[in-house]
Design a protein around this motif. Structure first.
Motif, PDB file in Angstrom:
ATOM      1  N   GLY A  87       0.813  -1.214   0.000  1.00 23.85           N
ATOM      2  CA  GLY A  87       0.000   0.000   0.000  1.00 23.85           C
ATOM      3  C   GLY A  87       0.838   1.253   0.000  1.00 23.85           C
ATOM      4  N   GLU A  88       0.818   1.979   1.097  1.00 21.51           N
ATOM      5  CA  GLU A  88       1.560   3.233   1.178  1.00 21.51           C
ATOM      6  C   GLU A  88       3.063   2.979   1.134  1.00 21.51           C
ATOM      7  OE1 GLU A  88       0.383   5.317   4.651  1.00 21.51           O
ATOM      8  OE2 GLU A  88      -1.696   5.622   3.979  1.00 21.51           O
ATOM      9  N   ARG A  89       3.798   3.988   0.709  1.00 17.25           N
ATOM     10  CA  ARG A  89       5.256   3.865   0.660  1.00 17.25           C
ATOM     11  C   ARG A  89       5.788   3.586   2.065  1.00 17.25           C
ATOM     12  NH1 ARG A  89       9.975   6.945   1.205  1.00 17.25           N
ATOM     13  NH2 ARG A  89      11.633   6.284  -0.234  1.00 17.25           N
ATOM     14  N   SER A 152       1.366   2.530  -5.329  1.00 14.82           N
ATOM     15  CA  SER A 152       1.620   1.093  -5.207  1.00 14.82           C
ATOM     16  C   SER A 152       1.697   0.426  -6.574  1.00 14.82           C
ATOM     17  CB  SER A 152       0.527   0.433  -4.359  1.00 14.82           C
ATOM     18  OG  SER A 152      -0.749   0.596  -4.948  1.00 14.82           O
ATOM     19  N   THR A 153       0.880   0.872  -7.506  1.00  9.92           N
ATOM     20  CA  THR A 153       0.867   0.283  -8.847  1.00  9.92           C
ATOM     21  C   THR A 153       2.165   0.569  -9.584  1.00  9.92           C
ATOM     22  OG1 THR A 153      -1.533   0.447  -8.979  1.00  9.92           O
ATOM     23  CG2 THR A 153      -0.345   0.241 -11.052  1.00  9.92           C
ATOM     24  N   SER A 191      -5.104 -15.551  -5.751  1.00 13.66           N
ATOM     25  CA  SER A 191      -4.368 -15.907  -4.539  1.00 13.66           C
ATOM     26  C   SER A 191      -4.482 -14.758  -3.548  1.00 13.66           C
ATOM     27  CB  SER A 191      -2.887 -16.174  -4.865  1.00 13.66           C
ATOM     28  OG  SER A 191      -2.222 -14.970  -5.198  1.00 13.66           O
ATOM     29  N   SER A 192      -3.720 -14.844  -2.454  1.00 15.04           N
ATOM     30  CA  SER A 192      -3.714 -13.776  -1.446  1.00 15.04           C
ATOM     31  C   SER A 192      -2.720 -12.682  -1.794  1.00 15.04           C
ATOM     32  CB  SER A 192      -3.353 -14.371  -0.079  1.00 15.04           C
ATOM     33  OG  SER A 192      -2.053 -14.960  -0.124  1.00 15.04           O
ATOM     34  N   PHE A 193      -2.225 -12.680  -3.037  1.00 13.72           N
ATOM     35  CA  PHE A 193      -1.150 -11.785  -3.453  1.00 13.72           C
ATOM     36  C   PHE A 193      -1.397 -10.327  -3.092  1.00 13.72           C
ATOM     37  CE2 PHE A 193       0.470  -8.916  -6.760  1.00 13.72           C
ATOM     38  CZ  PHE A 193       1.816  -9.125  -6.624  1.00 13.72           C
ATOM     39  N   GLY A 194      -2.577  -9.811  -3.364  1.00 10.55           N
ATOM     40  CA  GLY A 194      -2.827  -8.380  -3.160  1.00 10.55           C
ATOM     41  C   GLY A 194      -3.362  -8.014  -1.793  1.00 10.55           C
ATOM     42  N   SER A 195      -3.316  -8.948  -0.862  1.00 10.17           N
ATOM     43  CA  SER A 195      -3.941  -8.706   0.436  1.00 10.17           C
ATOM     44  C   SER A 195      -3.246  -7.640   1.258  1.00 10.17           C
ATOM     45  CB  SER A 195      -3.997 -10.010   1.241  1.00 10.17           C
ATOM     46  OG  SER A 195      -2.693 -10.502   1.492  1.00 10.17           O
ATOM     47  N   THR A 196      -1.969  -7.373   0.978  1.00 13.75           N
ATOM     48  CA  THR A 196      -1.230  -6.369   1.736  1.00 13.75           C
ATOM     49  C   THR A 196      -1.298  -4.992   1.098  1.00 13.75           C
ATOM     50  OG1 THR A 196       0.785  -7.059   0.573  1.00 13.75           O
ATOM     51  CG2 THR A 196       0.384  -8.022   2.750  1.00 13.75           C
ATOM     52  N   SER A 197      -2.040  -4.873   0.007  1.00 13.05           N
ATOM     53  CA  SER A 197      -2.146  -3.597  -0.677  1.00 13.05           C
ATOM     54  C   SER A 197      -3.488  -2.943  -0.363  1.00 13.05           C
ATOM     55  CB  SER A 197      -1.983  -3.800  -2.185  1.00 13.05           C
ATOM     56  OG  SER A 197      -1.987  -2.556  -2.855  1.00 13.05           O
ATOM     57  N   ASP A 198      -3.760  -1.862  -1.100  1.00 13.79           N
ATOM     58  CA  ASP A 198      -5.041  -1.198  -0.960  1.00 13.79           C
ATOM     59  C   ASP A 198      -5.522  -0.796  -2.343  1.00 13.79           C
ATOM     60  OD1 ASP A 198      -3.345   0.869  -1.633  1.00 13.79           O
ATOM     61  OD2 ASP A 198      -3.469   1.892   0.306  1.00 13.79           O
ATOM     62  N   GLY A 199      -6.630  -0.102  -2.414  1.00 14.80           N
ATOM     63  CA  GLY A 199      -7.138   0.396  -3.681  1.00 14.80           C
ATOM     64  C   GLY A 199      -7.442  -0.709  -4.665  1.00 14.80           C
ATOM     65  N   PRO A 200      -7.112  -0.499  -5.962  1.00 15.76           N
ATOM     66  CA  PRO A 200      -7.503  -1.451  -7.004  1.00 15.76           C
ATOM     67  C   PRO A 200      -6.885  -2.832  -6.844  1.00 15.76           C
ATOM     68  CG  PRO A 200      -5.955   0.182  -7.862  1.00 15.76           C
ATOM     69  CD  PRO A 200      -6.388   0.659  -6.513  1.00 15.76           C
TER      70      PRO A 200
END
Length: 275
Positions: A87-89, A152-153, A191-200
Motif C-alpha cells: 500500500g503506502e510507501r 503502489s501500482t 491468490s492472497s497476493f494483493g492482500s497487503t495492498s489497498d485500492g484497485p
C-alpha cells in the motif's frame, strides 16, 4: 538425475503449487517462505526441506544464502518467486522502499550470494515477473526508492521491470559460463497476493469476481514448473521473457543494456555488494 530446485515465495500461491508439481515429478524441492507456519505446512505436506526468510530484511536473505550453500552441494534451479504489492510507501529496516527491496533487491542479493554454486551447477535462474513490467512502470534509475513519486501500482510495475532487466543482465554477464536466466508472467493469479495492498489491487485480488476471472494457482505454478523442467536454449531462450509458456513482449526499456547495467551496479551498492 534428480535436481535440486529452490523456490522462494513457496509458502502459498504459485510457488507452493509449483513445489508440489516438481516434487510429484521426482525433483528435490526446497521450499522457502516468509511465514514460518505456512512454510512448514507446505514443506511438511510434501516431505521436503524448508527455510524461512523475510525479504524485507536483507540480513535474513544473507542467512538464507549461507544455509543453502551449507546444505546443498548443487542448486540446479533457483526460482526467485517471492514478491508482493503493498500500500503506502514504506521503508524497510534496511532503509529501502519495501516494494523495490522485496521484489527486486532481495532476489538480486540472494542470486549474487549463490552465484558460484549456481555457476558450478550450470543452473537456471527463474524470475517471477509480471505483465505489470510493461503496463505500469515509470522507471527512473535516479529514483529507485520512489522518494519523489510513489503509487503502489507504479512501484510494483517498476520492480517487475527490474526483474526483467536483472534477468537480461544476468544472462549477459554469465550466460557464456553456463548460467541460464529467464523471467516470466504467471498470469493474474487468484491468490492472497494483493492482500497487503489497498485500492484497485486489493479489490482485484479480493473482490467477488476474483476466483471466477483469474488464473488458478495450479496453472500459474505450472508455468513456473515448465521453465524449471525445461532445457535452456531448447525449450526457452535464456535472457527471455515468457507468458503462457511463449516468448512475450515486455517494456522496451528491458532491451536497453545500458539501463540493465546501471540497475545492476546500483543494486549491488544498495545490497552491500562490491559489484
Amino acid at each position: 538425475m534428480t535436481r535440486t530446485i529452490v523456490i522462494t515465495g513457496a509458502s502459498d500461491g504459485i510457488g507452493a503449487a509449483s513445489a508440489k508439481q516438481l516434487h510429484d515429478l521426482g525433483e528435490e524441492v526446497v521450499v522457502v517462505g516468509r511465514n514460518p507456519e505456512k512454510t512448514a505446512r507446505v514443506a511438511g505436506t510434501l516431505g521436503v526441506d524448508s527455510l524461512v526468510a523475510d525479504f524485507s530484511d536483507l540480513a535474513q536473505v544473507r542467512e538464507l544464502a549461507a544455509s543453502l550453500l551449507e546444505r546443498y552441494p548443487r542448486i540446479d534451479v533457483l526460482a526467485n518467486n517471492a514478491g508482493g504489492v503493498f500500500g503506502e510507501r514504506t521503508l524497510t529496516g534496511d532503509g529501502l522502499e519495501l516494494t523495490f527491496q522485496v521484489n527486486h533487491l532481495a532476489p538480486f542479493l540472494l542470486t549474487a550470494l549463490l552465484r558460484e554454486r549456481l555457476l558450478e551447477s550450470r543452473a537456471s535462474v527463474i524470475q517471477t515477473s509480471s505483465a505489470a513490467a510493461r503496463l505500469f512502470p515509470r522507471f527512473d534509475l535516479n529514483d529507485l526508492q520512489a522518494e519523489h513519486r510513489y503509487s503502489s501500482t507504479t512501484a510494483y510495475g517498476n520492480a517487475k521491470l527490474a526483474n526483467v532487466l536483472f534477468t537480461k543482465e544476468l544472462h549477459r554477464r554469465y550466460g557464456d559460463r553456463g548460467l541460464s536466466a529467464v523471467a516470466f508472467h504467471p498470469g493474474v493469479i487468484a491468490s492472497s497476493f494483493g492482500s497487503t495492498s489497498d485500492g484497485p489491487w486489493k479489490w482485484l485480488y479480493g473482490g467477488p469476481l476474483a476466483q471466477r476471472l483469474m488464473t488458478s494457482t495450479s496453472v500459474g505454478g505450472a508455468r513456473l514448473t515448465w521453465l524449471a523442467l525445461g532445457k535452456p536454449g531448447v525449450d526457452w531462450d535464456p535472457g527471455g521473457f515468457y507468458a503462457n509458456n511463449r516468448a512475450a513482449r515486455t517494456s522496451r526499456l528491458a532491451d536497453d543494456p545500458a539501463v540493465a547495467k546501471s540497475l545492476w551496479e546500483r543494486s549491488a551498492i544498495l545490497a552491500g555488494l562490491e559489484g
